[in-house]
Design a protein around this motif. Structure first.
Motif, PDB file in Angstrom:
ATOM      1  N   ILE A 131      56.610  35.760  36.511  1.00  0.00           N
ATOM      2  CA  ILE A 131      55.363  35.083  36.848  1.00  0.00           C
ATOM      3  C   ILE A 131      55.138  35.157  38.357  1.00  0.00           C
ATOM      4  O   ILE A 131      56.044  34.899  39.147  1.00  0.00           O
ATOM      5  CB  ILE A 131      55.384  33.612  36.389  1.00  0.00           C
ATOM      6  N   LYS A 132      53.916  35.498  38.753  1.00  0.00           N
ATOM      7  CA  LYS A 132      53.579  35.655  40.170  1.00  0.00           C
ATOM      8  C   LYS A 132      52.325  34.853  40.495  1.00  0.00           C
ATOM      9  O   LYS A 132      51.645  34.333  39.624  1.00  0.00           O
ATOM     10  CB  LYS A 132      53.346  37.137  40.485  1.00  0.00           C
ATOM     11  N   GLU A 133      52.037  34.800  41.792  1.00  0.00           N
ATOM     12  CA  GLU A 133      50.813  34.138  42.241  1.00  0.00           C
ATOM     13  C   GLU A 133      49.589  34.875  41.719  1.00  0.00           C
ATOM     14  O   GLU A 133      49.613  36.075  41.481  1.00  0.00           O
ATOM     15  CB  GLU A 133      50.778  34.089  43.774  1.00  0.00           C
ATOM     16  N   ASP A 134      48.510  34.120  41.532  1.00  0.00           N
ATOM     17  CA  ASP A 134      47.206  34.649  41.105  1.00  0.00           C
ATOM     18  C   ASP A 134      47.189  35.125  39.652  1.00  0.00           C
ATOM     19  O   ASP A 134      46.306  35.898  39.277  1.00  0.00           O
ATOM     20  CB  ASP A 134      46.735  35.769  42.031  1.00  0.00           C
ATOM     21  N   PHE A 135      48.141  34.670  38.827  1.00  0.00           N
ATOM     22  CA  PHE A 135      48.024  34.880  37.390  1.00  0.00           C
ATOM     23  C   PHE A 135      47.017  33.851  36.865  1.00  0.00           C
ATOM     24  O   PHE A 135      47.013  32.696  37.274  1.00  0.00           O
ATOM     25  CB  PHE A 135      49.368  34.670  36.687  1.00  0.00           C
ATOM     26  N   GLY A 136      46.154  34.283  35.947  1.00  0.00           N
ATOM     27  CA  GLY A 136      45.246  33.339  35.307  1.00  0.00           C
ATOM     28  C   GLY A 136      45.979  32.481  34.298  1.00  0.00           C
ATOM     29  O   GLY A 136      46.991  32.887  33.727  1.00  0.00           O
ATOM     30  N   VAL A 137      45.481  31.273  34.075  1.00  0.00           N
ATOM     31  CA  VAL A 137      46.083  30.342  33.118  1.00  0.00           C
ATOM     32  C   VAL A 137      45.004  29.874  32.152  1.00  0.00           C
ATOM     33  O   VAL A 137      43.958  29.378  32.577  1.00  0.00           O
ATOM     34  CB  VAL A 137      46.719  29.129  33.826  1.00  0.00           C
ATOM     35  N   ILE A 138      45.258  30.042  30.839  1.00  0.00           N
ATOM     36  CA  ILE A 138      44.286  29.661  29.827  1.00  0.00           C
ATOM     37  C   ILE A 138      44.995  28.972  28.665  1.00  0.00           C
ATOM     38  O   ILE A 138      46.219  28.984  28.570  1.00  0.00           O
ATOM     39  CB  ILE A 138      43.516  30.889  29.284  1.00  0.00           C
ATOM     40  N   THR A 139      44.196  28.388  27.767  1.00  0.00           N
ATOM     41  CA  THR A 139      44.678  27.944  26.462  1.00  0.00           C
ATOM     42  C   THR A 139      43.918  28.739  25.408  1.00  0.00           C
ATOM     43  O   THR A 139      43.129  29.625  25.734  1.00  0.00           O
ATOM     44  CB  THR A 139      44.425  26.441  26.241  1.00  0.00           C
ATOM     45  N   LEU A 255      49.683  32.635  30.419  1.00  0.00           N
ATOM     46  CA  LEU A 255      49.494  33.176  31.760  1.00  0.00           C
ATOM     47  C   LEU A 255      49.067  34.633  31.638  1.00  0.00           C
ATOM     48  O   LEU A 255      49.659  35.391  30.872  1.00  0.00           O
ATOM     49  CB  LEU A 255      50.787  33.070  32.571  1.00  0.00           C
ATOM     50  N   ILE A 256      48.038  35.016  32.394  1.00  0.00           N
ATOM     51  CA  ILE A 256      47.466  36.356  32.295  1.00  0.00           C
ATOM     52  C   ILE A 256      47.798  37.152  33.551  1.00  0.00           C
ATOM     53  O   ILE A 256      47.494  36.723  34.667  1.00  0.00           O
ATOM     54  CB  ILE A 256      45.942  36.301  32.139  1.00  0.00           C
ATOM     55  N   GLU A 257      48.400  38.302  33.344  1.00  0.00           N
ATOM     56  CA  GLU A 257      48.656  39.227  34.447  1.00  0.00           C
ATOM     57  C   GLU A 257      47.731  40.432  34.317  1.00  0.00           C
ATOM     58  O   GLU A 257      47.737  41.132  33.300  1.00  0.00           O
ATOM     59  CB  GLU A 257      50.105  39.715  34.428  1.00  0.00           C
ATOM     60  N   ASN A 258      46.928  40.646  35.350  1.00  0.00           N
ATOM     61  CA  ASN A 258      46.145  41.882  35.429  1.00  0.00           C
ATOM     62  C   ASN A 258      47.066  42.953  36.007  1.00  0.00           C
ATOM     63  O   ASN A 258      47.455  42.895  37.171  1.00  0.00           O
ATOM     64  CB  ASN A 258      44.912  41.683  36.315  1.00  0.00           C
ATOM     65  N   VAL A 259      47.415  43.925  35.192  1.00  0.00           N
ATOM     66  CA  VAL A 259      48.377  44.953  35.598  1.00  0.00           C
ATOM     67  C   VAL A 259      47.893  45.706  36.841  1.00  0.00           C
ATOM     68  O   VAL A 259      48.697  46.167  37.663  1.00  0.00           O
ATOM     69  CB  VAL A 259      48.623  45.934  34.429  1.00  0.00           C
ATOM     70  N   HIS A 260      46.572  45.821  37.014  1.00  0.00           N
ATOM     71  CA  HIS A 260      46.005  46.611  38.116  1.00  0.00           C
ATOM     72  C   HIS A 260      45.547  45.744  39.293  1.00  0.00           C
ATOM     73  O   HIS A 260      44.848  46.230  40.181  1.00  0.00           O
ATOM     74  CB  HIS A 260      44.819  47.432  37.609  1.00  0.00           C
ATOM     75  N   ARG A 261      45.953  44.459  39.296  1.00  0.00           N
ATOM     76  CA  ARG A 261      45.446  43.538  40.313  1.00  0.00           C
ATOM     77  C   ARG A 261      45.766  43.990  41.733  1.00  0.00           C
ATOM     78  O   ARG A 261      44.905  43.988  42.615  1.00  0.00           O
ATOM     79  CB  ARG A 261      46.021  42.136  40.081  1.00  0.00           C
ATOM     80  N   GLU A 262      47.015  44.371  41.997  1.00  0.00           N
ATOM     81  CA  GLU A 262      47.403  44.761  43.351  1.00  0.00           C
ATOM     82  C   GLU A 262      46.644  46.000  43.817  1.00  0.00           C
ATOM     83  O   GLU A 262      46.214  46.081  44.976  1.00  0.00           O
ATOM     84  CB  GLU A 262      48.917  44.995  43.417  1.00  0.00           C
ATOM     85  N   GLU A 263      46.451  46.948  42.893  1.00  0.00           N
ATOM     86  CA  GLU A 263      45.704  48.155  43.259  1.00  0.00           C
ATOM     87  C   GLU A 263      44.257  47.820  43.589  1.00  0.00           C
ATOM     88  O   GLU A 263      43.684  48.347  44.564  1.00  0.00           O
ATOM     89  CB  GLU A 263      45.763  49.155  42.107  1.00  0.00           C
ATOM     90  N   ILE A 264      43.649  46.923  42.785  1.00  0.00           N
ATOM     91  CA  ILE A 264      42.265  46.515  43.031  1.00  0.00           C
ATOM     92  C   ILE A 264      42.140  45.793  44.371  1.00  0.00           C
ATOM     93  O   ILE A 264      41.237  46.083  45.175  1.00  0.00           O
ATOM     94  CB  ILE A 264      41.769  45.614  41.887  1.00  0.00           C
ATOM     95  N   ASN A 265      43.056  44.841  44.630  1.00  0.00           N
ATOM     96  CA  ASN A 265      43.008  44.105  45.886  1.00  0.00           C
ATOM     97  C   ASN A 265      43.223  44.978  47.097  1.00  0.00           C
ATOM     98  O   ASN A 265      42.580  44.810  48.144  1.00  0.00           O
ATOM     99  CB  ASN A 265      44.033  42.970  45.861  1.00  0.00           C
TER     100      ASN A 265
END
Length: 270
Positions: A131-139, A255-265
């Protein structure tokens, strides 16, 4: 041992009566089919009730493990759903070309704040769980917040009931985009701002995530329009959104991880 023998001697007549009575019942049941069927039905009823009670007790103590299994299964289904939705424009998808854009991780809320102006939640997952920073959290109902910090075993989440929270959202019907924030008042309502005045709004319309961020996929539920007004300049709507989630009663989350988040940022920063 001597006490047992003394007890038998003192009650020998009564014990003899019980023995003969039991033997007579057995002979009666064995010799008459009607009595035999009644006895079997009664025994089945009694044993069935006992087994049912034992099963209920056993099931109660196994609830935690069963909930864990259901959570993991829901997690796999959510990954499949959102990743298929991400690739639905493809004419043909196979196992080699399928691109997994999002990963989901089940977690539990172990501390829930909702009465402050800047509410922070605590989850039971951290760095050792990937788990890392900026993961989305949902129910299963809708969004909860965004992971802020993580230790080895735990993490903190900026709740949507936080005056510093900003989440990209949109009207499900028209697709008009806005920014979701909280005014610090009701735990049931958040505010959607920057919706253009030409948007066709109705009470009860659904608000969802826009997918135009590197945190949440598109189409995750947020809530419905309770009421709306024009802003001071008269160019945009300010909308009160009634949340799908009861933010005062949270337990299981994903918890949601966008696999491409770092590349997008990285691309956006450049």
């Amino acid at each position: 041992m001597q006490q047992i023998i003394n007890f038998i001697i003192r009650n020998k007549n009564f014990l003899l009566f019980l023995s003969l009575f039991f033997i007579s019942i057995v002979f009666t049941i064995q010799s008459h089919s009607y009595h035999k069927s009644k006895f079997i039905n009664s025994a089945n009823f009694l044993s069935g009730g006992i087994y049912n009670s034992v099963n209920d007790i056993s099931g109660y103590f196994n609830l935690k493990s069963q909930n864990q299994l259901l959570s993991e299964e829901n997690n796999r289904l959510k990954e499949l759903l959102f990743n298929i939705d991400k690739n639905k424009d493809s004419v043909f998808t196979n196992n080699t070309s399928f691109e997994q854009a999002y990963k989901f991780y089940p977690a539990n809320i172990i501390k829930n704040n909702f009465s402050l102006t800047d509410n922070i939640l605590t989850i039971n997952k951290g760095k050792r769980d990937s788990i890392k920073e900026d993961f989305g959290v949902i129910t299963t109902k809708g969004i909860v917040g965004i992971v802020d910090k993580t230790s080895n075993r735990f993490g903190t989440v900026i709740s949507i009931l936080n005056t510093n929270s900003r989440i990209s959202a949109q009207l499900k019907k028209s697709g008009h985009l806005g920014s979701l924030k909280w005014n610090g008042k009701s735990s049931e309502l958040v505010q959607l701002v920057d919706i253009q005045i030409n948007a066709n709004l109705k009470k009860g319309d659904t608000i969802i995530t826009s997918g135009q961020s590197s945190i949440f996929p598109k189409n995750i539920g947020i809530g419905t329009i309770q009421d709306f007004n024009n802003d001071a300049a008269g160019n945009f709507y300010e909308i009160n959104v009634k949340l799908f989630n009861d933010m005062t009663n949270l337990e299981h989350v994903y918890l949601i991880e966008n696999v491409h988040r770092e590349e997008i940022n990285t691309l956006l920063n450049e």
